[in-house]
Design a protein around this motif. Structure first.
Motif, PDB file in Angstrom:
ATOM      1  N   ARG A  79      21.476  27.571  68.230  1.00 39.80           N
ATOM      2  CA  ARG A  79      22.755  27.915  67.615  1.00 39.80           C
ATOM      3  C   ARG A  79      22.477  28.360  66.199  1.00 39.80           C
ATOM      4  N   LEU A  80      22.836  29.607  65.924  1.00 38.13           N
ATOM      5  CA  LEU A  80      22.467  30.269  64.669  1.00 38.13           C
ATOM      6  C   LEU A  80      23.709  30.539  63.840  1.00 38.13           C
ATOM      7  N   ASP A  81      23.701  30.050  62.592  1.00 37.59           N
ATOM      8  CA  ASP A  81      24.796  30.348  61.656  1.00 37.59           C
ATOM      9  C   ASP A  81      24.423  31.626  60.922  1.00 37.59           C
ATOM     10  N   ILE A  82      25.206  32.701  61.139  1.00 34.82           N
ATOM     11  CA  ILE A  82      24.882  33.983  60.516  1.00 34.82           C
ATOM     12  C   ILE A  82      25.872  34.337  59.411  1.00 34.82           C
ATOM     13  N   GLY A  83      26.606  33.318  58.919  1.00 36.99           N
ATOM     14  CA  GLY A  83      27.560  33.576  57.853  1.00 36.99           C
ATOM     15  C   GLY A  83      28.851  34.120  58.413  1.00 36.99           C
ATOM     16  N   GLY A  84      29.889  33.317  58.336  1.00 38.93           N
ATOM     17  CA  GLY A  84      31.172  33.716  58.909  1.00 38.93           C
ATOM     18  C   GLY A  84      31.374  33.220  60.322  1.00 38.93           C
ATOM     19  N   GLY A  85      30.319  32.767  60.972  1.00 39.51           N
ATOM     20  CA  GLY A  85      30.420  32.259  62.326  1.00 39.51           C
ATOM     21  C   GLY A  85      29.052  31.957  62.897  1.00 39.51           C
ATOM     22  N   SER A  86      29.017  31.421  64.110  1.00 46.38           N
ATOM     23  CA  SER A  86      27.762  31.049  64.746  1.00 46.38           C
ATOM     24  C   SER A  86      27.579  31.845  66.033  1.00 46.38           C
ATOM     25  N   VAL A  87      26.307  31.990  66.429  1.00 47.80           N
ATOM     26  CA  VAL A  87      25.937  32.714  67.639  1.00 47.80           C
ATOM     27  C   VAL A  87      25.030  31.817  68.470  1.00 47.80           C
ATOM     28  N   ASN A  88      25.277  31.736  69.773  1.00 46.31           N
ATOM     29  CA  ASN A  88      24.381  31.029  70.677  1.00 46.31           C
ATOM     30  C   ASN A  88      23.269  31.981  71.110  1.00 46.31           C
ATOM     31  N   VAL A  89      22.025  31.567  70.899  1.00 48.03           N
ATOM     32  CA  VAL A  89      20.877  32.413  71.210  1.00 48.03           C
ATOM     33  C   VAL A  89      20.133  31.812  72.396  1.00 48.03           C
ATOM     34  N   LEU A  90      19.846  32.631  73.411  1.00 53.71           N
ATOM     35  CA  LEU A  90      19.055  32.221  74.568  1.00 53.71           C
ATOM     36  C   LEU A  90      17.740  33.007  74.533  1.00 53.71           C
TER      37      LEU A  90
END
Length: 573
Positions: A79-90
């Motif tokens: 789970r990556l915080d990219i500023g402004g929100g998070s993205v689930n990475v597989l």
């Protein structure tokens, strides 16, 4: 196939569950190529699914890293915080990746952007599918020792200019809202910790927590945190406060000095109810109204929290904010009923109890009156039930259960009455005996269920032709008797017989099968063929026999001379 393969796809376009798709029937690898060019995307660029299925590049801080089974494949889930929100990475093929030291690292990734959505096809989040570690680059490594270094003051969390990385805080545990939610306090500052893994921490323990500071409803909290218990601590002394001082305003700024701290506060119980697994109280302290809650235990706290009691509560003060992040209310979180001291119990003779007593007396009086009314209605109802039962049994005894037509029991009464009316009016009457043609063959070929349906159809059509003063009855098997009175001329009986035959000149559909359904009719006239029921029925029965002997699907009267015909009177279409 592997990342970088050039492919030719043959398939059918489809709407997909979120964005359009191609349902491939054939995929052919035609060569290999480097990945498509791309550039850095922010969360705002990806929001709403604008780059769905595109090859993108993102950069951010890793908050969580764990290995999971997805569609029978072992993947590294980040789970990556990219500023402004998070993205689930597989991440596929993650062999060689130092998972243990990946959390809190700043990394850059390239992969396929995918969109999370709900059942209404609405955007709810982002995923990134990364084929292999060669598309991941660590820009800033995480600390090797997670808990190394000094702890920052709890009150400094998310102050101006703070980086996105994890921070370390230390304090005394004061409350655990769930197996992952823990409150810590150090001096006059408190903070909520949301642990990455379930862990029970008792009260009054010295705890270190390392996590990512994020914006809460009002104050910040630490999420995805690691917890380390260091042993017992000196208990935090709750601060005695008044409700009016929890949220105040000084110029353009709100003063909220007790958020997430252990406090003591008194209040008068105005409402007490259960919500889920908690007992919730609404209390008043002067002009201020606030809420308090405690978990339900084996012994409910209803007696301790009676409405009208003045209580002293010990718990965590949690401030709630509106959409503009302005503080608007607060609640007190308590561990159990032991955190409640009863300062004064409510008098039993409250206005509510007095009204309840009056209401109970009035209700008892009304109940007695209602009981008398109910008893009378019950007697009336039972009487009606008995009468209805008698009517039902009488109807069952006098009518055929299958067709609902009168049976033999009622036939004699109707014939006698009809003949009496005709004698008084000096009119004629006709008695028709009606039989379904080849009914045994229908039963043998198609079964008795179809035979029963044929009987119902014949009964329904015959019933639809008779007047109120006429009678149609089923006397057994496939035989029916129709009595028609008040006729002025014999020819009228012949016309009625023809009309009856015309009702059955087309096949009927029963359970998908076309069945020919015809009838034969034997007729006798009053008073020419008989003056009583027995003689008229006997004559019409003999005429029916002649109709069947003559080929069926016809009407025959026992005395054809009445109609000035030298032989049998036949009526055919």
């Amino acid at each position: 196939m592997h990342a970088g393969d050039m492919v030719e796809i043959v398939g059918t376009s489809g709407p997909g569950l979120f964005a359009p798709v191609v349902l491939a029937s054939k995929v052919t690898v035609t060569g290999h190529s480097p990945p498509p060019p791309t550039h850095r995307f922010t969360y705002g660029d990806l929001f709403g699914g604008a780059q769905d299925s595109q090859w993108v590049e993102i950069e951010g801080i890793v908050h969580t890293a764990k290995v999971e089974e997805v569609d029978e494949h072992t993947l590294l889930d980040l789970r990556l915080d990219i500023g402004g929100g998070s993205v689930n990475v597989l991440l596929q093929d993650f062999a060689g990746v130092d998972i243990a030291h990946l959390v809190d690292a700043r990394i850059r990734l390239r992969g396929v952007c995918a969109t999370d959505f709900n059942q209404k096809k609405q955007f709810v989040g982002l995923d990134l599918y990364v084929p292999s570690p060669k598309f991941m680059k660590v820009l800033e490594a995480a600390r090797t020792d997670t808990f190394a270094g000094p702890a920052m003051p709890i009150g400094n969390a998310l102050q101006f200019g703070q980086a996105q990385h994890r921070v370390k805080v230390s304090g005394v545990s004061t409350y655990q809202s769930s197996d992952r939610g823990i409150y810590l306090q150090n001096g006059n500052d408190g903070i909520r910790i949301h642990a990455i893994a379930a862990q029970f921490i008792g009260a009054d323990r010295q705890v270190d927590a390392v996590g990512f500071p994020v914006v809460g409803e009002y104050g910040p909290f630490l999420e995805d945190a690691l917890i380390r218990e260091r042993g017992p601590a000196i208990p935090v002394v709750p601060l005695r406060i008044e409700a009016r001082n929890v949220i105040t305003q000084n110029g353009d700024f709100y003063q909220v000095p007790y958020d997430q701290q252990l406090v003591q506060i008194q209040g008068l119980v105005e409402e007490s109810h259960i919500a889920g697994s908690k007992r919730v109280l609404i209390l008043r302290d002067g002009n201020e109204v606030f809420e308090a809650s405690l978990p339900l235990s084996g012994r409910d706290s209803a007696s301790v929290t009676a409405i009208g009691s003045l209580l002293l509560l010990t718990g965590i003060c949690v401030v709630h904010a509106d959409l503009d992040r302005s503080p608007v209310s607060f609640e007190i979180l308590m561990k159990s009923a032991r955190d409640i001291v009863i300062l004064s119990r409510a008098s039993w003779w409250t206005a509510a109890h007095t009204l309840a007593m009056l209401a109970a007396l009035m209700g008892l009086t009304i109940a007695i009156i209602l009981w008398v009314v109910i008893l009378r209605n019950r007697v009336k109802h039972q009487t009606n039930v008995i009468r209805q039962s008698e009517d039902r049994f009488r109807h069952l005894a006098q009518h055929d259960y299958l067709t609902g037509l009168p049976n033999r029991l009622m036939l004699e009464e109707h014939i006698t009455h009809c003949l009496q009316v005709c004698a008084a009016e000096h009119t004629l009457a006709a008695v028709f005996t009606i039989d379904i043609d080849y009914f045994k063959k229908i039963n043998d070929t198609h079964g008795h269920i179809v035979g029963d349906e044929c009987l119902k159809i014949v009964a329904s059509r015959l019933r639809g032709t008779v007047r109120k003063l006429d009678v149609i009855a089923r006397i057994g098997g496939e035989e029916f008797i129709l009595i028609v009175g008040s006729l002025r001329a014999p020819q009228t009986a012949s016309e009625i017989a023809c009309e009856l035959l015309l009702l059955f000149q087309e096949t009927v559909s029963i359970q998908g099968t076309q069945i020919p359904l015809t009838i034969s009719i034997g007729g006798a006239l009053y008073p020419a063929d008989g003056t009583d029921s027995a003689s008229l029925r006997r004559m019409s029965d003999q005429a029916l026999y002649q109709a069947k002997q003559s080929g069926r699907n016809r009407a025959v009267f026992i005395n054809p001379s009445i109609f000035h015909i030298n032989s049998e009177l036949l009526c055919q279409t």
